[in-house]
Write a protein that holds these residues in place. Structure first.
Motif, PDB file in Angstrom:
ATOM      1  N   VAL A   1      55.500  45.020 -12.601  1.00  0.00           N
ATOM      2  CA  VAL A   1      55.139  46.531 -13.289  1.00  0.00           C
ATOM      3  C   VAL A   1      55.127  46.672 -14.937  1.00  0.00           C
ATOM      4  O   VAL A   1      56.343  46.062 -15.595  1.00  0.00           O
ATOM      5  CB  VAL A   1      55.709  47.406 -12.707  1.00  0.00           C
ATOM      6  N   MET A   2      54.425  46.906 -15.799  1.00  0.00           N
ATOM      7  CA  MET A   2      54.624  46.498 -16.985  1.00  0.00           C
ATOM      8  C   MET A   2      54.518  48.359 -17.791  1.00  0.00           C
ATOM      9  O   MET A   2      53.353  49.100 -17.065  1.00  0.00           O
ATOM     10  CB  MET A   2      53.202  45.978 -17.586  1.00  0.00           C
ATOM     11  N   ILE A   3      55.009  48.861 -18.837  1.00  0.00           N
ATOM     12  CA  ILE A   3      55.427  49.963 -18.766  1.00  0.00           C
ATOM     13  C   ILE A   3      55.818  50.477 -20.347  1.00  0.00           C
ATOM     14  O   ILE A   3      55.405  49.476 -21.479  1.00  0.00           O
ATOM     15  CB  ILE A   3      56.423  50.118 -18.612  1.00  0.00           C
ATOM     16  N   TYR A   4      54.231  50.770 -20.602  1.00  0.00           N
ATOM     17  CA  TYR A   4      53.414  50.913 -22.045  1.00  0.00           C
ATOM     18  C   TYR A   4      53.704  52.933 -22.554  1.00  0.00           C
ATOM     19  O   TYR A   4      53.735  53.130 -21.602  1.00  0.00           O
ATOM     20  CB  TYR A   4      51.641  50.762 -21.993  1.00  0.00           C
ATOM     21  N   THR A   5      53.964  52.430 -24.180  1.00  0.00           N
ATOM     22  CA  THR A   5      54.495  53.922 -24.208  1.00  0.00           C
ATOM     23  C   THR A   5      53.341  53.244 -25.262  1.00  0.00           C
ATOM     24  O   THR A   5      53.184  53.328 -26.315  1.00  0.00           O
ATOM     25  CB  THR A   5      55.886  53.824 -24.910  1.00  0.00           C
ATOM     26  N   LYS A   6      52.822  55.467 -25.124  1.00  0.00           N
ATOM     27  CA  LYS A   6      52.193  56.080 -26.616  1.00  0.00           C
ATOM     28  C   LYS A   6      52.619  55.795 -27.796  1.00  0.00           C
ATOM     29  O   LYS A   6      53.235  56.967 -27.694  1.00  0.00           O
ATOM     30  CB  LYS A   6      51.662  57.022 -25.860  1.00  0.00           C
ATOM     31  N   LYS A   7      52.354  55.524 -29.069  1.00  0.00           N
ATOM     32  CA  LYS A   7      52.640  55.641 -29.843  1.00  0.00           C
ATOM     33  C   LYS A   7      51.520  55.702 -30.904  1.00  0.00           C
ATOM     34  O   LYS A   7      50.899  54.926 -31.488  1.00  0.00           O
ATOM     35  CB  LYS A   7      53.875  54.480 -29.939  1.00  0.00           C
ATOM     36  N   GLY A   8      51.201  57.148 -31.184  1.00  0.00           N
ATOM     37  CA  GLY A   8      50.158  56.673 -32.250  1.00  0.00           C
ATOM     38  C   GLY A   8      48.619  56.321 -31.804  1.00  0.00           C
ATOM     39  O   GLY A   8      48.607  57.544 -30.383  1.00  0.00           O
ATOM     40  N   SER A  11      50.219  49.268  -5.607  1.00  0.00           N
ATOM     41  CA  SER A  11      50.239  50.372  -6.013  1.00  0.00           C
ATOM     42  C   SER A  11      51.199  51.715  -6.607  1.00  0.00           C
ATOM     43  O   SER A  11      52.481  50.114  -5.947  1.00  0.00           O
ATOM     44  CB  SER A  11      50.246  51.313  -3.984  1.00  0.00           C
ATOM     45  N   ILE A  12      51.556  52.171  -7.404  1.00  0.00           N
ATOM     46  CA  ILE A  12      52.270  52.745  -8.134  1.00  0.00           C
ATOM     47  C   ILE A  12      52.135  54.034  -8.284  1.00  0.00           C
ATOM     48  O   ILE A  12      51.368  54.719  -8.470  1.00  0.00           O
ATOM     49  CB  ILE A  12      52.443  52.342  -9.511  1.00  0.00           C
ATOM     50  N   ILE A  54      59.532  56.460 -10.113  1.00  0.00           N
ATOM     51  CA  ILE A  54      58.975  55.859 -10.238  1.00  0.00           C
ATOM     52  C   ILE A  54      59.061  54.883  -8.255  1.00  0.00           C
ATOM     53  O   ILE A  54      59.817  54.426  -7.922  1.00  0.00           O
ATOM     54  CB  ILE A  54      59.055  54.165 -11.099  1.00  0.00           C
ATOM     55  N   VAL A  55      57.749  55.044  -8.092  1.00  0.00           N
ATOM     56  CA  VAL A  55      57.608  54.237  -6.491  1.00  0.00           C
ATOM     57  C   VAL A  55      56.659  52.822  -6.287  1.00  0.00           C
ATOM     58  O   VAL A  55      55.493  52.633  -6.369  1.00  0.00           O
ATOM     59  CB  VAL A  55      57.464  55.242  -5.324  1.00  0.00           C
ATOM     60  N   THR A  56      57.135  52.080  -5.865  1.00  0.00           N
ATOM     61  CA  THR A  56      56.108  50.405  -6.602  1.00  0.00           C
ATOM     62  C   THR A  56      55.624  50.238  -4.984  1.00  0.00           C
ATOM     63  O   THR A  56      56.828  50.410  -3.808  1.00  0.00           O
ATOM     64  CB  THR A  56      56.735  49.462  -7.341  1.00  0.00           C
ATOM     65  N   ALA A  57      54.916  49.680  -4.745  1.00  0.00           N
ATOM     66  CA  ALA A  57      54.820  49.334  -3.510  1.00  0.00           C
ATOM     67  C   ALA A  57      53.807  47.382  -3.630  1.00  0.00           C
ATOM     68  O   ALA A  57      53.363  47.720  -4.227  1.00  0.00           O
ATOM     69  CB  ALA A  57      53.555  49.878  -2.575  1.00  0.00           C
ATOM     70  N   SER A  58      53.469  46.695  -2.280  1.00  0.00           N
ATOM     71  CA  SER A  58      53.589  45.527  -2.530  1.00  0.00           C
ATOM     72  C   SER A  58      53.365  44.816  -1.600  1.00  0.00           C
ATOM     73  O   SER A  58      53.492  44.745  -0.119  1.00  0.00           O
ATOM     74  CB  SER A  58      54.857  44.522  -3.581  1.00  0.00           C
ATOM     75  N   TRP A  92      62.686  53.503  -8.895  1.00  0.00           N
ATOM     76  CA  TRP A  92      62.944  53.103  -9.731  1.00  0.00           C
ATOM     77  C   TRP A  92      63.208  54.384 -10.760  1.00  0.00           C
ATOM     78  O   TRP A  92      62.966  55.222 -10.745  1.00  0.00           O
ATOM     79  CB  TRP A  92      62.322  52.478 -10.423  1.00  0.00           C
ATOM     80  N   ASN A  93      64.863  54.810 -10.862  1.00  0.00           N
ATOM     81  CA  ASN A  93      65.751  55.137 -11.019  1.00  0.00           C
ATOM     82  C   ASN A  93      65.965  55.333 -12.799  1.00  0.00           C
ATOM     83  O   ASN A  93      66.084  53.397 -12.956  1.00  0.00           O
ATOM     84  CB  ASN A  93      67.169  55.862 -10.880  1.00  0.00           C
ATOM     85  N   TYR A  94      65.507  55.486 -13.688  1.00  0.00           N
ATOM     86  CA  TYR A  94      65.800  55.447 -14.969  1.00  0.00           C
ATOM     87  C   TYR A  94      67.294  55.999 -15.523  1.00  0.00           C
ATOM     88  O   TYR A  94      67.773  57.124 -15.547  1.00  0.00           O
ATOM     89  CB  TYR A  94      65.236  56.485 -16.158  1.00  0.00           C
TER      90      TYR A  94
END
Length: 407
Positions: free
Chosen positions: A69-76, A94-95, A104-108, A116-118
């Protein structure tokens, strides 16, 4: 020439607005809409099979058709890779990202799901006991985010909730399916679940769990529902790839592999079902923009808008389309002939070999998500097998194309 076309469009629209509007603020707003881009496109991977946004839409989680799972942050105006989550052994199917609890919950395909807890600036996974012997195909948080449903190839749906005493996520099974469950969606009341299956059926079940749901709301199916009880079964003419409840919970839309879309009104029983046959390829995912507007995405590589007029649903238009000026200046018969001649001269080809599509997505659209909450969705996003993430702005689309009006 392009600048001239844009300027001419804006000026023409400006004259029309000034002749009908006396308020300067309204005129300025419409001009801004006309000049605003209808979409924003970012290439994040070679292939994207699913995606989900966080609560404030500043971050997006994608799966590049792998076990990551790749998490991207929006910057500009760009996205920056923030973190890669690695816990699954096989491809993530699925995510879903809970906007309020930020989980976040992921299935595979490895038959597992993780929540997933931060915590302390990192994402920590918790294994979910699904009790299935086939791949998990889809996962969806409930509206109250106190449980989630996992569709699977084990002919069942695992409805999972957190057990405080044991300190882990456990599941209860909804069966009654004869083949793989491909998609699920929650009713706004948090207790009903609609499923789409490869056995050519769309079904509604009770997903009320006493230890989680304090009380059962009144429904058209009754007020004494038992978990896993089948409440409604509707036939399709192929695998049911997409299912979706409308914002009110009175409508169910489901799309099947025979290139058809069905909308069922379940406010009264038996339901009334309308079928819309498509001219193109099958739809894979659905999103209600409002109670009367629906977008379907899939193998046509182009979002499709459907709307209800007087209770009758019909296809309205493709959303990814050229303006009249762009279409006029694009590929014409003479232009295609020129391309064919050039191909014969340089390559000896008998036909044009350029396979670039006219749409922004260059491959199947796999997922669609709302970017705004409320009675009417003003922005939504799509991802596809081409690795593109596209954000669509409906207000700008409405200003640019007369036939695209969200009701």
């Amino acid at each position: 020439f392009f600048c001239f076309l844009v300027a001419d469009t804006i000026f023409s629209s400006f004259e029309a607005v000034v002749s009908t509007q006396s308020t300067g603020t309204t005129t300025l707003f419409i001009i801004l809409l006309l000049t605003m881009s209808t979409s924003e496109i970012d290439h994040l991977a070679n292939c994207i099979t699913t995606h989900a946004w966080n609560g404030d839409r500043s971050k997006v989680a994608i799966s590049p058709n792998s076990n990551e799972v790749m998490i991207y942050t929006k910057k500009g105006n760009t996205f920056e890779l923030e973190q890669i989550l690695q816990e699954h052994d096989q491809v993530i199917t699925s995510i879903d990202w809970a906007p309020k609890t930020n989980r976040i919950v992921t299935a595979s395909q490895d038959r597992n799901a993780f929540v997933w807890n931060y915590e302390k600036n990192e994402w920590k996974p918790t294994l979910v006991i699904l009790r299935i012997n086939r791949a998990a195909t889809y996962v969806k948080w409930s509206p109250l985010e106190n449980k989630f449903a996992v569709a699977s190839g084990a002919k069942c749906v695992s409805v999972c909730y957190f057990e405080e005493d044991s300190n882990w996520w456990i599941s209860k099974h909804i069966k009654k399916h004869k083949s793989t469950v491909l998609k699920v969606d929650w009713h706004p009341n948090n207790c009903l679940l609609v499923t789409g299956s490869s056995d050519f059926k769309c079904r509604v079940f009770s997903a009320h769990i006493k230890v989680v749901d304090k009380e059962l709301p009144r429904t058209v199916f009754g007020d004494k529902l038992v978990f896993g009880e089948p409440l409604l079964e509707m036939n399709a003419s192929g695998w049911v790839h997409g299912v979706k409840w409308s914002p009110s919970g009175n409508l169910i839309a489901f799309a099947s592999h025979d290139s058809s879309l069905c909308i069922a009104n379940v406010s009264n029983l038996p339901p009334t079902i309308q079928k819309v046959n498509l001219r193109g390829l099958p739809i894979r995912d659905l999103l209600f923009l409002s109670e009367n507007s629906l977008v379907g995405v899939g193998e046509d590589c182009n979002p499709l808008l459907f709307q209800s007029e007087g209770g009758n649903w019909a296809f309205v238009s493709e959303i990814d389309k050229k303006s009249e000026q762009a279409a006029a200046s694009g590929d014409s018969a003479a232009g295609n002939a020129r391309k064919l001649f050039a191909s014969k001269v340089t390559l000896g080809a008998e036909s044009v070999t350029d396979t670039k599509l006219e749409t922004q997505h260059q491959n199947c659209i796999t997922s669609i998500r709302a970017l705004t909450a409320g009675a009417v969705v003003s922005d939504f996003s799509t991802v596809g097998l081409d690795g593109n993430l596209i954000v669509w702005h409906t207000k700008a689309l409405e200003a640019k194309f007369k036939e695209l009006k969200i009701k």
